[in-house]
Design a protein around this motif. Sequence first.
Motif, PDB file in Angstrom:
ATOM      1  N   CYS A 185      31.826  46.899 -19.480  1.00  0.00           N
ATOM      2  CA  CYS A 185      31.509  48.194 -20.083  1.00  0.00           C
ATOM      3  C   CYS A 185      32.680  49.159 -19.894  1.00  0.00           C
ATOM      4  O   CYS A 185      33.076  49.863 -20.822  1.00  0.00           O
ATOM      5  CB  CYS A 185      30.234  48.765 -19.468  1.00  0.00           C
ATOM      6  N   GLU A 186      33.244  49.177 -18.681  1.00  0.00           N
ATOM      7  CA  GLU A 186      34.398  50.040 -18.418  1.00  0.00           C
ATOM      8  C   GLU A 186      35.595  49.651 -19.288  1.00  0.00           C
ATOM      9  O   GLU A 186      36.295  50.524 -19.818  1.00  0.00           O
ATOM     10  CB  GLU A 186      34.777  49.946 -16.941  1.00  0.00           C
ATOM     11  N   LEU A 187      35.831  48.349 -19.429  1.00  0.00           N
ATOM     12  CA  LEU A 187      36.953  47.887 -20.238  1.00  0.00           C
ATOM     13  C   LEU A 187      36.786  48.290 -21.699  1.00  0.00           C
ATOM     14  O   LEU A 187      37.755  48.686 -22.363  1.00  0.00           O
ATOM     15  CB  LEU A 187      37.087  46.365 -20.134  1.00  0.00           C
ATOM     16  N   ALA A 188      35.548  48.198 -22.203  1.00  0.00           N
ATOM     17  CA  ALA A 188      35.303  48.572 -23.595  1.00  0.00           C
ATOM     18  C   ALA A 188      35.531  50.057 -23.814  1.00  0.00           C
ATOM     19  O   ALA A 188      36.166  50.468 -24.799  1.00  0.00           O
ATOM     20  CB  ALA A 188      33.876  48.190 -23.989  1.00  0.00           C
ATOM     21  N   VAL A 189      35.024  50.884 -22.915  1.00  0.00           N
ATOM     22  CA  VAL A 189      35.188  52.335 -23.057  1.00  0.00           C
ATOM     23  C   VAL A 189      36.655  52.721 -22.937  1.00  0.00           C
ATOM     24  O   VAL A 189      37.157  53.559 -23.707  1.00  0.00           O
ATOM     25  CB  VAL A 189      34.341  53.064 -21.989  1.00  0.00           C
ATOM     26  N   GLN A 190      37.361  52.093 -22.009  1.00  0.00           N
ATOM     27  CA  GLN A 190      38.781  52.389 -21.844  1.00  0.00           C
ATOM     28  C   GLN A 190      39.559  52.051 -23.118  1.00  0.00           C
ATOM     29  O   GLN A 190      40.400  52.835 -23.571  1.00  0.00           O
ATOM     30  CB  GLN A 190      39.334  51.591 -20.661  1.00  0.00           C
ATOM     31  N   HIS A 191      39.280  50.884 -23.703  1.00  0.00           N
ATOM     32  CA  HIS A 191      39.968  50.488 -24.933  1.00  0.00           C
ATOM     33  C   HIS A 191      39.598  51.420 -26.085  1.00  0.00           C
ATOM     34  O   HIS A 191      40.467  51.799 -26.883  1.00  0.00           O
ATOM     35  CB  HIS A 191      39.603  49.047 -25.291  1.00  0.00           C
ATOM     36  N   ALA A 192      38.326  51.814 -26.170  1.00  0.00           N
ATOM     37  CA  ALA A 192      37.879  52.684 -27.262  1.00  0.00           C
ATOM     38  C   ALA A 192      38.533  54.061 -27.182  1.00  0.00           C
ATOM     39  O   ALA A 192      38.728  54.722 -28.210  1.00  0.00           O
ATOM     40  CB  ALA A 192      36.357  52.825 -27.229  1.00  0.00           C
ATOM     41  N   ARG A 193      38.866  54.496 -25.995  1.00  0.00           N
ATOM     42  CA  ARG A 193      39.539  55.792 -25.839  1.00  0.00           C
ATOM     43  C   ARG A 193      41.015  55.726 -26.195  1.00  0.00           C
ATOM     44  O   ARG A 193      41.581  56.702 -26.687  1.00  0.00           O
ATOM     45  CB  ARG A 193      39.384  56.274 -24.399  1.00  0.00           C
ATOM     46  N   GLN A 194      41.639  54.571 -25.954  1.00  0.00           N
ATOM     47  CA  GLN A 194      43.081  54.456 -26.118  1.00  0.00           C
ATOM     48  C   GLN A 194      43.489  53.947 -27.493  1.00  0.00           C
ATOM     49  O   GLN A 194      44.511  54.390 -28.037  1.00  0.00           O
ATOM     50  CB  GLN A 194      43.649  53.529 -25.046  1.00  0.00           C
ATOM     51  N   ARG A 195      42.719  53.035 -28.054  1.00  0.00           N
ATOM     52  CA  ARG A 195      43.068  52.420 -29.334  1.00  0.00           C
ATOM     53  C   ARG A 195      42.785  53.392 -30.473  1.00  0.00           C
ATOM     54  O   ARG A 195      41.706  53.984 -30.552  1.00  0.00           O
ATOM     55  CB  ARG A 195      42.260  51.138 -29.535  1.00  0.00           C
ATOM     56  N   GLU A 196      43.759  53.573 -31.360  1.00  0.00           N
ATOM     57  CA  GLU A 196      43.600  54.506 -32.480  1.00  0.00           C
ATOM     58  C   GLU A 196      43.660  53.764 -33.809  1.00  0.00           C
ATOM     59  O   GLU A 196      44.419  52.818 -33.974  1.00  0.00           O
ATOM     60  CB  GLU A 196      44.672  55.592 -32.446  1.00  0.00           C
TER      61      GLU A 196
END
Length: 299
Positions: A185-196
């Motif tokens: 869950c943390e990995l998904a949220v981190q990627h969703a914040r960084q990936r544009e």
Amino acid sequence: MHFQLTDDQRALRTGVRQLLEGRFGREALRAAVDGAERQGAPALDRELWRELGEAGFFALRLPEEAGGVGLGLPEAVLAFEEAGRVLLPGPLVTTELAAATVPGAAAGTTVVTCADGPLVSWIDAADVALGSTAGARAVRSVDPLTPLHRVPAAPGRSAPPQGLRSPAGVLLTAAEQLGSAARTCELAVQHARQREQFGRPIGSFQAVKHLCAQMLVRTEVARAAVYAAAVTEDPLEASGARLLADEAAVRGARDCLQVCGGMGFTWESDVHLHLKRAWLRTELGPSSADAEEALASAL
């Protein structure tokens, strides 16, 4: 009633997390995976195992007069949740369960596995195998860090009382699944914040928000069930917690793959390792069908 962790429990969780992140962080995880690929089989880190023993990881539930820490199942669950976060390899649950009966298990100098189902992990690396492993043959494991053997069924063969099928074994495995679910869950949220995409973080898109929200809900529902079962030590509640934790771990890793755009299927990403370990845990010990039958019979 107070449903929050105590200060001592928070300190325990923080200490275990710091120990594991420092000793088995991402670089160590990837090195273990690469080593298993080169050698054709994973190797158990005996030095790390002894360090865990010295830290009291396997002796949390042993009374102090027996050389243990003198805590209970809730504290053991917190420790194993942290082990699940970092995908710590090895027969952790079976060694912890044997701490009171097998010399050296509590200290981390003896590695214990248990033949209480058709699939048994770490037979070759273990010092002690509880139950019969006669006729065991190596099979290919979906998880590169968990070697497996298949043990043929034999008439009259019974499972050891303190194996993965025991209530404590079910719950500690659920705790590992919970830790893995929280991490994906943390990995998904981190990627969703960084990936544009289209000039915006992908986390701003509704479809991605829904996936992340569903991951969090499944994780927190499983957490509540696992923690509650650790307090009551009720076998049925442990079975229910295991079902919820299995779902949170497997579906969470799959949803994380979606958020990452399929990157989890490449060798460079850690997400596929969480998914493979979660799949494997669902097959060790009692199956989901066994847990469902137990809960249905109690209705």
